[in-house]
Design an enzyme around this catalytic site. Structure first.
Site, short mmCIF file in Angstrom:
data_model
loop_
_atom_site.label_atom_id
_atom_site.label_comp_id
_atom_site.label_asym_id
_atom_site.label_seq_id
_atom_site.Cartn_x
_atom_site.Cartn_y
_atom_site.Cartn_z
N SER A 120 47.72 162.26 94.62
CA SER A 120 48.35 161.89 95.90
C SER A 120 48.04 160.44 96.25
O SER A 120 46.94 159.96 95.96
CB SER A 120 47.85 162.81 97.01
OG SER A 120 48.25 162.33 98.28
N TYR A 170 41.17 165.65 102.36
CA TYR A 170 42.13 165.74 101.26
C TYR A 170 42.11 164.47 100.42
O TYR A 170 42.05 164.52 99.18
CB TYR A 170 43.53 165.97 101.84
CG TYR A 170 44.62 166.08 100.81
CD1 TYR A 170 44.71 167.18 99.98
CD2 TYR A 170 45.60 165.09 100.69
CE1 TYR A 170 45.72 167.30 99.03
CE2 TYR A 170 46.62 165.20 99.76
CZ TYR A 170 46.68 166.30 98.93
OH TYR A 170 47.67 166.41 98.01
#
Length: 412
Positions: free
Chosen positions: A222, A235
């Site tokens: 990501s 995250y």
């Protein structure tokens, strides 16, 4: 005179090749392709200047030959490797990228080993219904080393003497709806267990098979693992650890002939991201476990706005997963796969701003890109003498603005 005429037409041919190649690269432009784009533009400018000096016909022919060679070497895509006989192991196939990748690779003729958390779940049933008999479903929680080891044994038993060509590390988790200070430690640990340690366990377990096949490792990461998106600390930290591990592995496996690629998607509607009940549950869990003093300093209205922003972004995320699936296929079958793939709209602009513009500009861009917060923490509002009503109106205004904002948001 004749030499000048020949030079002119060769000049037209050379410039057409170079400009055409540059345009083609711009149309498929990614930050990773920046050096080759600059090289094309530099070559175009150099040839233009040489031709402007009325180069001799012999030299013009030489330049034409070199230009053709460069064009067909750099600009023309190489054909994919054959699919026949290739097997791929994919994690996280209950839904989202994993489920779509399993279907695509099965349709292409791969032998697919797809892991799911629930063999009786909707995702597993869908794969059984639409895929061929080549696909094998395996129940695997990647945070459980025993289950990963059993998956290896099952895969080896099914393959026999055949090789495992590819590993697609897709399984991931995002359970965060707040600032780093009040995000629960269980969120940090949960993201690290799945996104980093789980992927680490799977990769290490299957590496002997991949080294033997001189195969491919494709990992879904990501952009939040490389850029500090507000409210995505847990995250992003897990993805940052994953990125460093993957890059280190790439160097170490080069002598073995194993290609390692990382895919960085933009905002797509996957997993629980569009599930309203999921966000409500996470929000209530946060409120119940937050220390009273911290809840008082931030205020429940501050947390509520953050939750509403996450829900709004999830609703407007891209439902077409094909940009990511296409890059997975390219990483598995391209003779020379890219080290990094940027999949989805908006990433080129974001990486350009964050890579080449001053930090003050990139920081402001990231703050505006993801969480356009209007509500200030309660303690700060008291210092500035603002009322709760002012911020309640701000919440409503922010929700309207976010619903009208079509720019890409970055969250997997």
């Amino acid at each position: 005179m004749e030499d000048c005429a020949v030079s002119f037409w060769i000049y037209i041919g050379v410039m057409s090749i170079l400009v055409g190649g540059a345009v083609k690269k711009f149309l498929t432009f990614q930050i990773g392709a920046m050096p080759s784009v600059v090289a094309w533009l530099g070559a175009t400018l150099l040839v233009e200047r040489l031709c402007a000096l009325c180069m001799p016909a012999v030299l013009a022919r030489l330049v034409l030959c070199v230009s053709c060679w460069l064009y067909f070497t750099w600009a023309t895509p190489k054909p994919f490797l054959p699919v026949e006989g290739k097997a791929v192991f994919i994690t996280g196939c209950d839904s989202g990228f994993g489920n779509a990748t399993a279907k695509r690779l099965d349709a292409m003729g791969f032998e697919v080993f797809a892991t799911v958390l629930n063999l009786d779940g909707g995702g597993a049933k869908h794969l059984r219904r639409v895929c061929s008999s080549r696909l094998t479903l395996l129940q695997v929680d990647i945070t459980q080393p025993q289950q990963v080891q059993q998956a290896l044994l099952d895969t080896k038993a099914k393959l026999g003497m055949r090789d495992l060509w590819g590993l697609v590390n897709n399984a991931g988790l995002c359970v965060n709806i707040g600032d780093a200070e009040f995000s629960l430690m269980s969120n940090y640990r949960g993201c690290m267990e799945v996104n980093f340690f789980g992927t680490l366990t799977v990769t290490r377990t299957f590496l002997p098979l991949l080294r033997q096949a001189k195969g491919r490792i494709v990992t879904i990461s990501s952009p939040s693992g490389e850029h500090p998106f507000p409210c995505l600390a847990s995250y992003g930290a897990s993805k940052a650890a994953l990125n460093l591990f993957t890059n280190t592995l790439r160097h170490e496996l080069e002598p073995w002939g194993v290609k390692v690629s990382t895919i960085l998607p933009s905002a797509f509607k996957t997993g629980q991201s569009s599930n309203t009940e999921y966000w409500e549950k996470e929000y209530k869990n946060l409120i119940q476990n937050l220390p009273p003093s911290l809840l008082e300093e931030y205020g429940e209205e501050y947390l509520l706005e953050t939750k509403e922003l996450f829900q709004s972004y999830a609703k407007t995320a891209n439902e077409d997963l094909s940009p990511v699936i296409n890059t997975i296929v390219d990483a598995l079958l391209s003779p020379q796969p890219q080290v990094r793939y940027y999949a989805g709209p908006g990433l080129t602009l974001m990486y350009f701003i964050c890579s080449y513009l001053p930090l003050s500009i990139s920081d402001r861009f990231l703050q505006k890109l993801f969480v356009q917060k209007k509500v200030m923490p309660r303690a700060l509002r008291k210092q500035q003498g603002l009322s709760l009503n002012d911020n309640n109106n701000s919440i409503k205004e922010n929700m309207n603005n976010s619903n009208n904002n079509s720019f890409t948001k970055i969250i997997d």
